[in-house]
Enzyme design. Structure first.
Site, PDB file in Angstrom:
ATOM      1  N   GLY A  52       0.756  -1.128  -0.141  1.00  0.00           N
ATOM      2  CA  GLY A  52       0.034  -0.123  -0.077  1.00  0.00           C
ATOM      3  C   GLY A  52       0.824   1.120  -0.173  1.00  0.00           C
ATOM      4  O   GLY A  52       2.109   1.089   0.518  1.00  0.00           O
ATOM      5  N   GLN A 109       2.901  10.026   1.160  1.00  0.00           N
ATOM      6  CA  GLN A 109       4.001   9.343   1.273  1.00  0.00           C
ATOM      7  C   GLN A 109       4.914   9.704   0.262  1.00  0.00           C
ATOM      8  O   GLN A 109       6.239   9.441  -0.069  1.00  0.00           O
ATOM      9  CB  GLN A 109       3.899   7.841   1.314  1.00  0.00           C
ATOM     10  CG  GLN A 109       3.258   7.195   2.700  1.00  0.00           C
ATOM     11  CD  GLN A 109       2.986   5.893   2.579  1.00  0.00           C
ATOM     12  OE1 GLN A 109       2.114   5.418   2.198  1.00  0.00           O
ATOM     13  NE2 GLN A 109       4.132   5.160   3.508  1.00  0.00           N
ATOM     14  N   CYS A 137       5.217  -0.204   7.132  1.00  0.00           N
ATOM     15  CA  CYS A 137       5.138   1.213   6.216  1.00  0.00           C
ATOM     16  C   CYS A 137       6.326   1.446   5.595  1.00  0.00           C
ATOM     17  O   CYS A 137       7.317   1.459   6.002  1.00  0.00           O
ATOM     18  CB  CYS A 137       4.776   2.315   7.500  1.00  0.00           C
ATOM     19  SG  CYS A 137       4.374   3.778   6.348  1.00  0.00           S
ATOM     20  N   LEU A 138       6.173   1.659   4.257  1.00  0.00           N
ATOM     21  CA  LEU A 138       7.131   2.308   3.338  1.00  0.00           C
ATOM     22  C   LEU A 138       7.910   3.472   3.897  1.00  0.00           C
ATOM     23  O   LEU A 138       8.961   3.604   3.490  1.00  0.00           O
ATOM     24  CB  LEU A 138       6.556   2.258   1.939  1.00  0.00           C
ATOM     25  CG  LEU A 138       6.210   0.972   1.095  1.00  0.00           C
ATOM     26  CD1 LEU A 138       5.759   1.201  -0.028  1.00  0.00           C
ATOM     27  CD2 LEU A 138       7.235   0.180   1.179  1.00  0.00           C
ATOM     28  N   HIS A 171      -4.902   1.529   7.088  1.00  0.00           N
ATOM     29  CA  HIS A 171      -3.525   2.120   7.516  1.00  0.00           C
ATOM     30  C   HIS A 171      -3.503   3.241   6.455  1.00  0.00           C
ATOM     31  O   HIS A 171      -2.808   4.158   6.585  1.00  0.00           O
ATOM     32  CB  HIS A 171      -2.535   1.012   7.195  1.00  0.00           C
ATOM     33  CG  HIS A 171      -1.179   1.308   7.155  1.00  0.00           C
ATOM     34  ND1 HIS A 171      -0.127   0.927   8.126  1.00  0.00           N
ATOM     35  CD2 HIS A 171      -0.400   2.114   6.474  1.00  0.00           C
ATOM     36  CE1 HIS A 171       0.835   1.432   7.914  1.00  0.00           C
ATOM     37  NE2 HIS A 171       0.807   2.157   6.788  1.00  0.00           N
ATOM     38  N   GLU A 172      -3.816   2.835   5.081  1.00  0.00           N
ATOM     39  CA  GLU A 172      -3.637   4.028   4.039  1.00  0.00           C
ATOM     40  C   GLU A 172      -4.730   5.315   4.267  1.00  0.00           C
ATOM     41  O   GLU A 172      -4.151   6.467   4.093  1.00  0.00           O
ATOM     42  CB  GLU A 172      -3.965   3.440   2.804  1.00  0.00           C
ATOM     43  CG  GLU A 172      -2.881   2.041   2.364  1.00  0.00           C
ATOM     44  CD  GLU A 172      -1.552   2.686   2.537  1.00  0.00           C
ATOM     45  OE1 GLU A 172      -1.095   3.578   2.530  1.00  0.00           O
ATOM     46  OE2 GLU A 172      -0.850   1.675   2.998  1.00  0.00           O
ATOM     47  N   HIS A 204      -3.044   7.389   6.618  1.00  0.00           N
ATOM     48  CA  HIS A 204      -2.139   8.358   6.220  1.00  0.00           C
ATOM     49  C   HIS A 204      -2.513   9.618   5.378  1.00  0.00           C
ATOM     50  O   HIS A 204      -2.050  10.767   5.446  1.00  0.00           O
ATOM     51  CB  HIS A 204      -1.330   7.726   4.639  1.00  0.00           C
ATOM     52  CG  HIS A 204      -0.332   6.895   5.226  1.00  0.00           C
ATOM     53  ND1 HIS A 204       0.844   7.238   5.851  1.00  0.00           N
ATOM     54  CD2 HIS A 204       0.021   5.476   5.022  1.00  0.00           C
ATOM     55  CE1 HIS A 204       1.754   6.293   6.249  1.00  0.00           C
ATOM     56  NE2 HIS A 204       1.510   5.356   5.390  1.00  0.00           N
TER      57      HIS A 204
HETATM   58 NI    NI Z   1       2.133   3.280   5.620  1.00  0.00          NI
END
Ligand code: NI
Length: 173
Positions: free
Chosen positions: A46, A51, A94-95, A136-137, A140
């Site tokens: 994701g 991000q 998380c990236l 989660h997204e 963000h």
């Molecule tokens: Ni994340």
């Protein structure tokens, strides 16, 4: 398509609230393609607009099993309209936090409304890893991060480990 740079915590953009997209243009479609390419390259399941420094309410995900067919999804202006009382513990990463993971409790099932990449309004129920990723997204898009869902002690530990990890990566270069 073009890969975009993934912002790493504590980049300030990760704490800002993203704006609604409302009108889907060629730029939006290009952004979605770039975000998918960036996510697959990372690799991750994701990736949200903030991000990659784009403060728009858009995220991409692909929660398909590794040995299955790809399932690239694009969500625009998503809203959670229902969540189950039942919660579930799952490990999240998380990236924007390379190499960091933590167990997080969240509702096991959710219903979200969103626009797809063609601008068609959708309402869909998610469970398992999909429900986890959607929540989660969407976090963000509101400047919220997975570390906000863990204890203060665990949060501090992740921040320290991440800082160390990024320092090591810089030294390796
Ligand atoms: Ni994340």
């Amino acid at each position: 398509m073009a890969k975009r740079k993934i912002l790493i915590f504590p980049n300030a953009s990760l704490r800002r609230k993203a704006e609604r997209v409302v009108k889907i243009t060629d730029r939006t479609r290009k952004l979605a393609e770039d975000m998918l390419e960036t996510m697959y390259d990372a690799p991750g399941i994701g990736l949200a607009g903030p991000q990659v420094g784009v403060m728009q309410r858009i995220f991409v995900m692909d929660c398909s099993p590794k040995d299955g067919d790809a399932d690239p999804r694009v969500f625009i202006d998503p809203e959670l309209v229902w969540e189950s009382d039942e919660v579930e513990k799952r490990e999240e990463g998380c990236l924007s936090f390379p190499g960091q993971f933590a167990d997080v409790f969240r509702p096991a099932k959710v219903v979200a409304t969103f626009l797809d990449i063609d601008g068609d309004p959708k309402e869909e129920e998610f469970e398992g890893i999909h429900a986890r990723c959607v929540q989660h997204e969407i976090d963000h898009l509101n400047g919220k991060l997975f570390i906000d869902h863990v204890s203060l002690v665990k949060r501090q530990l992740i921040k320290r480990k991440l800082a160390k990890e990024m320092q090591e990566r810089r030294e390796r270069k």
